[in-house]
Each structure stands twice: as structure tokens, then as C-alpha cells.
Design a protein around this motif. Structure first.
Motif, PDB file in Angstrom:
ATOM      1  N   ILE A 223      38.406  23.332  -4.814  1.00 12.98           N
ATOM      2  CA  ILE A 223      39.041  23.906  -6.006  1.00 12.98           C
ATOM      3  C   ILE A 223      38.840  23.004  -7.219  1.00 12.98           C
ATOM      4  O   ILE A 223      38.600  23.491  -8.336  1.00 12.98           O
ATOM      5  N   ASP A 224      38.894  21.706  -7.003  1.00 20.80           N
ATOM      6  CA  ASP A 224      38.750  20.754  -8.110  1.00 20.80           C
ATOM      7  C   ASP A 224      37.292  20.447  -8.432  1.00 20.80           C
ATOM      8  O   ASP A 224      37.012  19.586  -9.268  1.00 20.80           O
ATOM      9  N   GLY A 225      36.362  21.132  -7.777  1.00 19.29           N
ATOM     10  CA  GLY A 225      34.957  20.946  -8.085  1.00 19.29           C
ATOM     11  C   GLY A 225      34.352  19.740  -7.396  1.00 19.29           C
ATOM     12  O   GLY A 225      35.020  19.010  -6.650  1.00 19.29           O
ATOM     13  N   ARG A 226      33.075  19.551  -7.635  1.00 15.11           N
ATOM     14  CA  ARG A 226      32.363  18.416  -7.054  1.00 15.11           C
ATOM     15  C   ARG A 226      32.957  17.117  -7.575  1.00 15.11           C
ATOM     16  O   ARG A 226      33.197  16.971  -8.775  1.00 15.11           O
ATOM     17  N   PRO A 227      33.200  16.147  -6.709  1.00 18.13           N
ATOM     18  CA  PRO A 227      33.765  14.873  -7.163  1.00 18.13           C
ATOM     19  C   PRO A 227      32.863  14.229  -8.203  1.00 18.13           C
ATOM     20  O   PRO A 227      31.643  14.210  -8.071  1.00 18.13           O
ATOM     21  N   ALA A 228      33.477  13.729  -9.262  1.00 21.54           N
ATOM     22  CA  ALA A 228      32.709  13.045 -10.308  1.00 21.54           C
ATOM     23  C   ALA A 228      32.265  11.678  -9.806  1.00 21.54           C
ATOM     24  O   ALA A 228      32.953  11.042  -9.007  1.00 21.54           O
ATOM     25  N   PRO A 229      31.083  11.222 -10.227  1.00 18.04           N
ATOM     26  CA  PRO A 229      30.625   9.897  -9.807  1.00 18.04           C
ATOM     27  C   PRO A 229      31.620   8.822 -10.224  1.00 18.04           C
ATOM     28  O   PRO A 229      32.117   8.832 -11.354  1.00 18.04           O
ATOM     29  N   GLY A 230      31.924   7.924  -9.301  1.00 16.20           N
ATOM     30  CA  GLY A 230      32.826   6.838  -9.621  1.00 16.20           C
ATOM     31  C   GLY A 230      32.074   5.550  -9.845  1.00 16.20           C
ATOM     32  O   GLY A 230      30.861   5.485  -9.692  1.00 16.20           O
ATOM     33  N   PRO A 231      32.756   4.480 -10.217  1.00 14.92           N
ATOM     34  CA  PRO A 231      32.086   3.204 -10.445  1.00 14.92           C
ATOM     35  C   PRO A 231      31.552   2.627  -9.135  1.00 14.92           C
ATOM     36  O   PRO A 231      32.114   2.816  -8.075  1.00 14.92           O
ATOM     37  N   VAL A 232      30.435   1.962  -9.232  1.00 11.24           N
ATOM     38  CA  VAL A 232      29.837   1.321  -8.066  1.00 11.24           C
ATOM     39  C   VAL A 232      30.317  -0.110  -7.966  1.00 11.24           C
ATOM     40  O   VAL A 232      30.387  -0.818  -8.971  1.00 11.24           O
ATOM     41  N   GLU A 233      30.643  -0.512  -6.721  1.00 13.35           N
ATOM     42  CA  GLU A 233      31.068  -1.891  -6.537  1.00 13.35           C
ATOM     43  C   GLU A 233      29.914  -2.837  -6.853  1.00 13.35           C
ATOM     44  O   GLU A 233      28.750  -2.507  -6.644  1.00 13.35           O
ATOM     45  N   THR A 234      30.251  -4.033  -7.288  1.00 10.92           N
ATOM     46  CA  THR A 234      29.200  -4.976  -7.713  1.00 10.92           C
ATOM     47  C   THR A 234      28.288  -5.345  -6.548  1.00 10.92           C
ATOM     48  O   THR A 234      27.124  -5.626  -6.760  1.00 10.92           O
ATOM     49  N   ARG A 235      28.775  -5.304  -5.311  1.00 13.76           N
ATOM     50  CA  ARG A 235      27.942  -5.702  -4.179  1.00 13.76           C
ATOM     51  C   ARG A 235      26.933  -4.630  -3.803  1.00 13.76           C
ATOM     52  O   ARG A 235      26.059  -4.873  -2.997  1.00 13.76           O
ATOM     53  N   THR A 236      27.033  -3.404  -4.336  1.00 18.06           N
ATOM     54  CA  THR A 236      26.072  -2.368  -3.969  1.00 18.06           C
ATOM     55  C   THR A 236      25.260  -1.996  -5.159  1.00 18.06           C
ATOM     56  O   THR A 236      24.560  -1.023  -5.139  1.00 18.06           O
TER      57      THR A 236
ATOM     58  N   ALA B 277       0.811  -1.216   0.000  1.00 17.73           N
ATOM     59  CA  ALA B 277       0.000   0.000   0.000  1.00 17.73           C
ATOM     60  C   ALA B 277       0.846   1.269   0.000  1.00 17.73           C
ATOM     61  O   ALA B 277       0.325   2.348  -0.284  1.00 17.73           O
ATOM     62  N   ASN B 278       2.122   1.153   0.292  1.00 19.57           N
ATOM     63  CA  ASN B 278       2.966   2.344   0.416  1.00 19.57           C
ATOM     64  C   ASN B 278       3.227   2.968  -0.950  1.00 19.57           C
ATOM     65  O   ASN B 278       3.510   2.276  -1.921  1.00 19.57           O
ATOM     66  N   ASP B 279       3.132   4.294  -1.005  1.00 18.38           N
ATOM     67  CA  ASP B 279       3.422   4.995  -2.265  1.00 18.38           C
ATOM     68  C   ASP B 279       4.915   5.070  -2.551  1.00 18.38           C
ATOM     69  O   ASP B 279       5.316   5.292  -3.695  1.00 18.38           O
ATOM     70  N   ASP B 280       5.735   4.925  -1.521  1.00 19.47           N
ATOM     71  CA  ASP B 280       7.182   4.930  -1.709  1.00 19.47           C
ATOM     72  C   ASP B 280       7.663   3.537  -2.086  1.00 19.47           C
ATOM     73  O   ASP B 280       7.086   2.523  -1.654  1.00 19.47           O
ATOM     74  N   ALA B 281       8.705   3.505  -2.888  1.00 17.85           N
ATOM     75  CA  ALA B 281       9.301   2.221  -3.243  1.00 17.85           C
ATOM     76  C   ALA B 281      10.064   1.685  -2.038  1.00 17.85           C
ATOM     77  O   ALA B 281      10.891   2.386  -1.458  1.00 17.85           O
ATOM     78  N   ILE B 282       9.762   0.452  -1.654  1.00 18.48           N
ATOM     79  CA  ILE B 282      10.443  -0.195  -0.531  1.00 18.48           C
ATOM     80  C   ILE B 282      11.172  -1.413  -1.077  1.00 18.48           C
ATOM     81  O   ILE B 282      10.579  -2.298  -1.693  1.00 18.48           O
ATOM     82  N   ILE B 283      12.472  -1.431  -0.853  1.00 16.38           N
ATOM     83  CA  ILE B 283      13.320  -2.473  -1.427  1.00 16.38           C
ATOM     84  C   ILE B 283      14.125  -3.113  -0.304  1.00 16.38           C
ATOM     85  O   ILE B 283      14.678  -2.411   0.547  1.00 16.38           O
ATOM     86  N   THR B 284      14.181  -4.427  -0.267  1.00 15.41           N
ATOM     87  CA  THR B 284      15.062  -5.111   0.673  1.00 15.41           C
ATOM     88  C   THR B 284      16.238  -5.685  -0.107  1.00 15.41           C
ATOM     89  O   THR B 284      16.081  -6.165  -1.231  1.00 15.41           O
ATOM     90  N   LEU B 285      17.397  -5.595   0.515  1.00 15.08           N
ATOM     91  CA  LEU B 285      18.633  -6.060  -0.113  1.00 15.08           C
ATOM     92  C   LEU B 285      19.382  -6.978   0.834  1.00 15.08           C
ATOM     93  O   LEU B 285      19.302  -6.831   2.061  1.00 15.08           O
ATOM     94  N   SER B 286      20.125  -7.885   0.260  1.00 19.76           N
ATOM     95  CA  SER B 286      20.976  -8.765   1.046  1.00 19.76           C
ATOM     96  C   SER B 286      22.217  -7.984   1.498  1.00 19.76           C
ATOM     97  O   SER B 286      22.496  -6.901   0.985  1.00 19.76           O
ATOM     98  N   PRO B 287      22.977  -8.511   2.456  1.00 21.04           N
ATOM     99  CA  PRO B 287      24.169  -7.810   2.924  1.00 21.04           C
ATOM    100  C   PRO B 287      25.193  -7.530   1.822  1.00 21.04           C
ATOM    101  O   PRO B 287      26.021  -6.618   1.961  1.00 21.04           O
ATOM    102  N   ASP B 288      25.136  -8.323   0.733  1.00 17.78           N
ATOM    103  CA  ASP B 288      26.076  -8.062  -0.359  1.00 17.78           C
ATOM    104  C   ASP B 288      25.471  -7.130  -1.420  1.00 17.78           C
ATOM    105  O   ASP B 288      26.039  -6.942  -2.486  1.00 17.78           O
ATOM    106  N   GLY B 289      24.294  -6.550  -1.120  1.00 13.48           N
ATOM    107  CA  GLY B 289      23.745  -5.520  -1.988  1.00 13.48           C
ATOM    108  C   GLY B 289      22.812  -5.996  -3.069  1.00 13.48           C
ATOM    109  O   GLY B 289      22.451  -5.211  -3.955  1.00 13.48           O
TER     110      GLY B 289
END
Length: 431
Positions: free
Chosen positions: A418-431, A44-56
């Protein structure tokens, strides 16, 4: 006797087993009811609810998650959250580090819907711990904030229009003053030119050798011609008029350059920019508003180019300087505004201080809340400071803080990497 004892013992064992089975069934029923309740809540929740394992890996999600991401449960199971929110890779990695340590993490990220349109999501991750304190699962709540982001962008644009509207009269005055004396000097030079031409014509006529007049008569005609134009006055005033005209033209040019710098459309990506130049431009376009209530001084250090969106930062500096002038005006006394820059390690620091009345303690926690304002009705929308903080923190990975003393004034400090906002990096496979 032994047979009777054994039978009684068997009866007790059966009763104990039945009791334990009944208790287990009750516990199982209670657990089933809890699970059904949880499932109903999730459904019934309008928000997305997701469960994940400890390895993501995704182990379950509700109908709202299917609608938000446009994927069925079977398709999502076993996937990582990073595959759903590639735009929030760096933020996800940081939040996940907090969660696996047993805490919580939150971040905003962009994603693409099935129809190709862009959407924004606010994500909160919480760890579920077992009795030993180990992470048993992770629960993620994802809320679609696309409408909020649209409204925020509209508010940002409205804030810009409001600021430009307040600046327009001052800029007209700033440009009109030098243009007026440039025009006055131009008219004076035009009249002086006509008078000098008349004298030159007398000189040329006297050089005509066919004119049989004596030297004394020639001298008298020259004297009369020069006396008619007040030659000494013109000799003194013409250079001054030219100098003032050039100064006026240069002043207008500075204002135009400042407006060009201030209204720079900017870039979607961060590019190197001169923050000192941006501050000088902002001071120029706000001069009329500020000069009526305060003396403004600048102490600008040598700064390296800063990776940023300069158009957004121009708006931040404008809001802070105008707010400083308003704070001083409310005191009823003429005050001072100080704008300074410095380098602090890997950051550039911009400070804008005023001698206004300061911010009362009960208002300090709300000063960055949307629509909260200490100004009179019609003078402030309460959008400037929240948007400024959003530009600095979310847009540039910096910080916007304040230090205030009631009766003495306020200092806002903008800290930017000075170097600006950090650019997005790669996400580990577990997350």
C-alpha cells in the motif's frame, strides 16, 4: 665416531632444508601462476570484477571496472561500492547482508557515467571464506545492462502498442453502438418536434379571436391536427427516446473516462491512486473483447489509495484480462472471468481468474520468460507477462504469481504494498 655422526646429521638436515625450500619454491611458483592466470582472466573479462574487504572497501578491480565506472584503480581503491552505485543504496544494503552471512547477493542499480549519461548495472556479490568459515573478502561482478534496459523499454512500448491495437476495434464498436442509437433518437426527436410545432401552430391560429369560426369547427381542426401526428404514440415514445439518448451519452462518457484513466501518462515518482477505478476502466476498455467469450464479474473491496505508477499497472491489468479472455476463447466454450480486490495486511491484492484450459505443468516455469508464449503465431509476442512481472516486482516491490489447474482455469494474483516500493535508504559506510 661422534664427529662422523654429527657430519651425517648435518648433511641430512641440509638435504631436508633444500627439499623444503624446493617444495616451497614450487608452491610459490604454482601460486604465482595461479595469480597470473586470475589476473589475466580479470583483465580479459568484459564484466567489471571488483574485490572488496570484509568492511566493504574496494581492494582491486579490473580494466572493465575502470571503463564501466570511469575511474582508475588508484582512485577507486578504498572507496565503497555504494559510492559507485548511489541509485542502488537500498538493494546494496540487502545484498550485503546476505554476503556477510557467507552467502550471495544480487541486485540491479543505476549509475551515471563520466559523460553524464545514465547507465544500468547488474551486480552479483559473493563471499570468499577462510578455513574457519569467516568472510575473508567479497567478490563483485558488475555487468552493464544498459542496452538490455533500453530493449526492455522498447518491448514495453511495443507491448502497449500491441494492446492498444487490439483494443481499437473493440473500442470503436463500444462507442459506435451508443452513438448510433443516440443519432437515431435525435432524428426521431427532430421529426417529432416538427410535428408538434405544426399542432402548436394550429392551436395558436384557433386562439385568434378575429377568426369568426364556431366552437365545433375549432374542435374538429384540433382533432384533425392531433390525429395527423399520432399524439398518443409521441407522448409515449418521446420520453423513452430522451432517456435512451441520455443513457447513450453517459455510456460514451464512461468509455471516454475509462480511456482517459487507462491511458494516463503516469508519473516518474509513485503517487496515490485508486486501483478499483483503474480496474473498472480496464474492464470498460476491454469489454468488447471479453463479452464475446466470457461473462466478467467484479468483486471490489474498499481499498485505500495505493502508492504506485498507475499507468504501468493499467497495462498489467490489461494484459491479465486479455490473456484470460484468450485462454477462455481457446477452449471453444463460453466462460467466466472474475476480477477481485482485497486488503491483506500492508498489501493490496488483485486477483484475475478465468475458466480457461489452465497452463500445463511443463510450461509453468517458462510463463514469465521473455518471448515465451502459449498462443498461436501472430496472437502473442511473449512480452506481456514478463513485463507485467517486472512492473509489479521491480517497479512496485510487489509480486505476481499464478495458480493454475489444467482443465479448470488460472488465477493471477498481483500483490502490491500500500505504501509503495520502499525508497532507497542511506548506505552504511562499510558497504
Amino acid at each position: 665416531m661422534n664427529a662422523l655422526s654429527d657430519k651425517a646429521s648435518d648433511d641430512v638436515s641440509e638435504q631436508g632444508l633444500s627439499a623444503r625450500l624446493a617444495a616451497a619454491e614450487q608452491e610459490l611458483a604454482a601460486t604465482r601462476d595461479q595469480l597470473q592466470h586470475c589476473a589475466a582472466v580479470m583483465a580479459a573479462n568484459d564484466d567489471a570484477i571488483i574485490t572488496l574487504s570484509p568492511d566493504g572497501r574496494i581492494t582491486h578491480w579490473n580494466a572493465a571496472a575502470e571503463q564501466l565506472f570511469g575511474r582508475g584503480g588508484d582512485e577507486a581503491l578504498g572507496q565503497t561500492l555504494g559510492t559507485l552505485l548511489p541509485g542502488g543504496a537500498a538493494a546494496l544494503a540487502g545484498a550485503w547482508s546476505s554476503v556477510v552471512a557467507g552467502g550471495r547477493g544480487a541486485f540491479d542499480a543505476a549509475h551515471v557515467r563520466n559523460d553524464g549519461s545514465a547507465a544500468h548495472a547488474a551486480v552479483t556479490l559473493s563471499a570468499v571464506l577462510d578455513d574457519g568459515g569467516q568472510v575473508r573478502a567479497v567478490v563483485g561482478v558488475v555487468r552493464d545492462i544498459s542496452d538490455y534496459k533500453i530493449r526492455e523499454a522498447e518491448f514495453h512500448q511495443e507491448s502497449k502498442l500491441e494492446s492498444l491495437g487490439r483494443l481499437s476495434a473493440g473500442l470503436a464498436h463500444e462507442i459506435n453502438t451508443p452513438i448510433q442509437y443516440v443519432g437515431d433518437n435525435a432524428r426521431f426527436l427532430e421529426e417529432a418536434y416538427q410535428e408538434l410545432i405544426r399542432v402548436v401552430e394550429v392551436y395558436r391560429s384557433l386562439l385568434d379571436t378575429s377568426n369568426p369560426i364556431g366552437w365545433a369547427e375549432r374542435q374538429e381542426q384540433v382533432r384533425i391536427a392531433e390525429a395527423g401526428i399520432d399524439f398518443d404514440y409521441l407522448q409515449k415514445e418521446i420520453p423513452s427516446a430522451v432517456e435512451q439518448t441520455l443513457e447513450g451519452i453517459e455510456r460514451v462518457s464512461r468509455i471516454v473516462r475509462a480511456m482517459k484513466t487507462f491511458s494516463h501518462p503516469g508519473h516518474q515518482e509513485q503517487v496515490p491512486a485508486d486501483l478499483n477505478e483503474a480496474l473498472e476502466a480496464t474492464v470498460t476498455v476491454t469489454r468488447h473483447q471479453v463479452s464475446d467469450v466470457a461473462e466478467l464479474t467484479m468483486d471490489l473491496a474498499d481499498l485505500p489509495p495505493v502508492m504506485c505508477n498507475i499507468a504501468d499497472l493499467n497495462q498489467v491489468f490489461l494484459n491479465l484480462i486479455v490473456n484470460a479472455a484468450d485462454a477462455i476463447e481457446e477452449t471453444g466454450s463460453r466462460g467466466a472471468i472474475d476480477v477481485s480486490t482485497a486488503v491483506d495486511g500492508d498489501d493490496v491484492v488483485v486477483r484475475i481468474s478465468d475458466t480457461g484450459g489452465g497452463i500445463p505443468e511443463d510450461m509453468r516455469a517458462k510463463i514469465f520468460d521473455p518471448f515465451f508464449t502459449t498462443k498461436d503465431v501472430g496472437r502473442g509476442s511473449g512480452q506481456g507477462l514478463p513485463l507485467a512481472r517486472g512492473v509489479v516486482q521491480e517497479g512496485h516491490g510487489g509480486s505476481l504469481t499464478l495458480d493454475t489447474v489444467v482443465g479448470q482455469g488460472t488465477t493471477f494474483t498481483v500483490r502490491l504494498p500500500i505504501d509503495g516500493r520502499p525508497a532507497p535508504g542511506p548506505v552504511e559506510t562499510r558497504t
